[in-house]
Design a protein around this motif. Structure first.
Motif, PDB file in Angstrom:
ATOM      1  N   TYR A 135     -13.136  48.819  24.567  1.00  0.00           N
ATOM      2  CA  TYR A 135     -13.824  47.527  24.604  1.00  0.00           C
ATOM      3  C   TYR A 135     -14.952  47.506  23.571  1.00  0.00           C
ATOM      4  O   TYR A 135     -15.076  46.556  22.780  1.00  0.00           O
ATOM      5  N   ASN A 136     -15.786  48.540  23.560  1.00  0.00           N
ATOM      6  CA  ASN A 136     -16.894  48.602  22.611  1.00  0.00           C
ATOM      7  C   ASN A 136     -16.400  48.572  21.167  1.00  0.00           C
ATOM      8  O   ASN A 136     -16.968  47.885  20.308  1.00  0.00           O
ATOM      9  N   ASP A 137     -15.337  49.327  20.893  1.00  0.00           N
ATOM     10  CA  ASP A 137     -14.808  49.379  19.523  1.00  0.00           C
ATOM     11  C   ASP A 137     -14.277  48.028  19.071  1.00  0.00           C
ATOM     12  O   ASP A 137     -14.409  47.647  17.897  1.00  0.00           O
ATOM     13  N   ALA A 138     -13.655  47.282  19.993  1.00  0.00           N
ATOM     14  CA  ALA A 138     -13.146  45.954  19.635  1.00  0.00           C
ATOM     15  C   ALA A 138     -14.286  45.022  19.252  1.00  0.00           C
ATOM     16  O   ALA A 138     -14.171  44.240  18.295  1.00  0.00           O
ATOM     17  N   LEU A 139     -15.398  45.101  19.978  1.00  0.00           N
ATOM     18  CA  LEU A 139     -16.554  44.263  19.656  1.00  0.00           C
ATOM     19  C   LEU A 139     -17.176  44.676  18.325  1.00  0.00           C
ATOM     20  O   LEU A 139     -17.543  43.825  17.505  1.00  0.00           O
ATOM     21  N   LYS A 140     -17.295  45.973  18.098  1.00  0.00           N
ATOM     22  CA  LYS A 140     -17.869  46.451  16.833  1.00  0.00           C
ATOM     23  C   LYS A 140     -17.025  46.005  15.646  1.00  0.00           C
ATOM     24  O   LYS A 140     -17.547  45.585  14.603  1.00  0.00           O
ATOM     25  N   ALA A 141     -15.710  46.079  15.800  1.00  0.00           N
ATOM     26  CA  ALA A 141     -14.827  45.668  14.713  1.00  0.00           C
ATOM     27  C   ALA A 141     -14.964  44.175  14.428  1.00  0.00           C
ATOM     28  O   ALA A 141     -14.973  43.750  13.264  1.00  0.00           O
ATOM     29  N   GLN A 142     -15.100  43.364  15.477  1.00  0.00           N
ATOM     30  CA  GLN A 142     -15.228  41.921  15.265  1.00  0.00           C
ATOM     31  C   GLN A 142     -16.574  41.574  14.654  1.00  0.00           C
ATOM     32  O   GLN A 142     -16.667  40.672  13.813  1.00  0.00           O
ATOM     33  N   ILE A 143     -17.624  42.290  15.061  1.00  0.00           N
ATOM     34  CA  ILE A 143     -18.944  42.049  14.464  1.00  0.00           C
ATOM     35  C   ILE A 143     -18.895  42.252  12.957  1.00  0.00           C
ATOM     36  O   ILE A 143     -19.520  41.515  12.189  1.00  0.00           O
ATOM     37  N   ASP A 144     -18.141  43.241  12.505  1.00  0.00           N
ATOM     38  CA  ASP A 144     -18.040  43.512  11.073  1.00  0.00           C
ATOM     39  C   ASP A 144     -17.175  42.496  10.334  1.00  0.00           C
ATOM     40  O   ASP A 144     -17.188  42.450   9.098  1.00  0.00           O
ATOM     41  N   LYS A 145     -16.429  41.669  11.073  1.00  0.00           N
ATOM     42  CA  LYS A 145     -15.568  40.661  10.438  1.00  0.00           C
ATOM     43  C   LYS A 145     -16.201  39.270  10.480  1.00  0.00           C
ATOM     44  O   LYS A 145     -16.432  38.648   9.443  1.00  0.00           O
ATOM     45  N   LEU A 146     -16.452  38.766  11.695  1.00  0.00           N
ATOM     46  CA  LEU A 146     -16.936  37.398  11.844  1.00  0.00           C
ATOM     47  C   LEU A 146     -17.434  37.200  13.266  1.00  0.00           C
ATOM     48  O   LEU A 146     -16.715  37.484  14.221  1.00  0.00           O
ATOM     49  N   ILE A 147     -18.662  36.751  13.410  1.00  0.00           N
ATOM     50  CA  ILE A 147     -19.238  36.548  14.738  1.00  0.00           C
ATOM     51  C   ILE A 147     -19.108  35.094  15.191  1.00  0.00           C
ATOM     52  O   ILE A 147     -18.783  34.818  16.339  1.00  0.00           O
ATOM     53  N   HIS A 148     -19.347  34.159  14.277  1.00  0.00           N
ATOM     54  CA  HIS A 148     -19.354  32.755  14.677  1.00  0.00           C
ATOM     55  C   HIS A 148     -18.916  31.876  13.512  1.00  0.00           C
ATOM     56  O   HIS A 148     -19.227  32.152  12.348  1.00  0.00           O
TER      57      HIS A 148
END
Length: 400
Positions: A60-73
């Motif tokens: 779960y944490n890794d999925a969030l970290k990966a998305q933060i590095d791509k696009l948050i909003h």
């Protein structure tokens, strides 16, 4: 700063609308939380039924970290991949057809109310329709959600709220029928009442309401913000009853800590209610929140969360029944799956404080009810540990 200094700072800076317990939490691991002094707490509150997967789940944490590095909003002027994928997965597990992502459960309930009123408005062009809600229900603190919350104490200081709301008795079909008029556009309820004392609906009650709604073209809204997402032994509680709503609201464990909710509709309801321009949100459905929901839904399936709820929920129920039989101060056990409550003959605040001192986090559902909503990864051993601590607290309370 030490614990006391942090608490003093919080009391100076934060609006005082919570009577918080005197600990400052710092981190979590599995079923346990730790305060800033390193003390460990067995958590049977899960952030009020939110952290279904437990704390510090690496995937779960890794999925969030990966998305933060791509696009948050971005915004809802555009599509984004996590929202599209999360919506498809949520449709599949919920049995519903259309999804609108929100930031919270209260906001999901606001959207459900608007959808029901627009459905009726499109049918007859009248704007004076009524909604029937249940006494002792809880749907949120925003003005619309508060209006359908069946506890006058929560509402009275903020009136006038939205109008044309009628209240009926939960699990009393005649009481509901008595409130129906030719203006009724929706009946709204929780399949298992949470704040109202952990009270499950009776199956026959829900079936009678469903039949009534079908007969009179009334929408049935289920608030599954707390009882949904596997907590009652099915992905959504309605599936265990076999009574499908027209609109379903969900939140809490959907994001497992990241703020996200949703209201979902059948295709028929969607085609006859909200249209472009009727509803919107800036943050709802953003890539970060939807990446969280998508991963949560994947991990529920991969880690067999529902199966664990059914096994450990039955065990928790058995152990709580044992407590009820052993202690005269315990009046009743109520609940379903890993959403359980014990009603006491006295207020439970002292027991909660005593448990906290012994390293156990419990929360209440009203002044006399202990609420048990642990992370859905709970084990029988965790339940045994909780029972040992709780029983010691009950004995001490009885001696006092």
């Amino acid at each position: 700063m030490n614990m006391e200094q942090y608490i003093d700072r919080a009391e100076q800076d934060l609006l005082h609308v919570y009577n918080r317990y005197k600990i400052v939490l710092d981190r979590g691991e599995g079923m346990y939380l730790y305060d800033i002094q390193g003390k460990r707490y067995l958590d049977f509150g899960a952030g009020i039924a939110v952290f279904a997967l437990g704390y510090h789940n690496k995937e779960y944490n890794d999925a969030l970290k990966a998305q933060i590095d791509k696009l948050i909003h971005t915004s809802n002027y555009y599509y984004n991949v996590p929202a599209i994928q999360a919506a498809g997965k949520l449709k599949r597990v919920s049995g519903m057809d259309r999804v609108f992502f929100t930031n919270s459960g209260a906001e999901a309930n606001e959207g459900a109310i608007k959808a029901a009123r627009k459905y009726a408005y499109r049918r007859d062009s009248s704007a004076d329709h009524e909604i029937i809600a249940m006494n002792h229900s809880f749907h949120g603190r925003t003005m619309g959600a508060l209006a359908v919350t069946g506890n006058a104490h929560y509402r009275e200081a903020f009136e006038p709220l939205i109008g044309n709301i009628r209240f009926a008795q939960f699990n009393d079909f005649q009481s509901v029928l008595d409130q129906v008029t030719d203006k009724t556009c929706a009946i709204m309820l929780e399949p298992v009442q949470g704040e109202g004392g952990m009270r499950p609906a009776e199956g026959e009650f829900l079936k009678q309401i469903r039949a009534l709604c079908d007969e009179r073209d009334i929408l049935l809204i289920f608030d599954e913000v707390q009882c949904g997402m596997g907590r009652c032994g099915h992905m959504y509680a309605w599936q265990g009853y076999g009574v499908k709503p027209d609109i379903l609201t969900t939140a809490k464990a959907l994001g497992c800590g990241v703020p996200i909710g949703a209201f979902l509709m059948t295709e028929r309801t969607a085609q006859r209610s909200l249209e472009p321009g009727d509803h919107g949100t800036t943050y709802g459905g953003n890539p970060l929140a939807c990446a969280a929901a998508e991963k949560v839904l994947d991990l529920f399936e991969k880690n067999h969360i529902i199966e664990n709820v059914r096994e450990t929920g039955a065990y928790l129920e058995q152990q709580l029944e044992g407590l009820r039989e052993r202690h005269a101060c315990v009046r009743e056990r109520r609940g379903m799956g890993l959403m359980q409550g014990l009603e006491f003959t006295c207020p439970v605040g002292g027991i909660i404080n005593a448990a906290l001192e012994r390293g156990l986090i419990l929360i209440n559902a009203g002044t006399h009810v202990l609420r048990f909503v642990p992370p859905l990864i709970v084990t029988k051993e965790n339940i045994d540990d909780m029972i040992i601590i709780l029983e010691a607290c009950i004995r001490c309370a009885a001696e006092d």
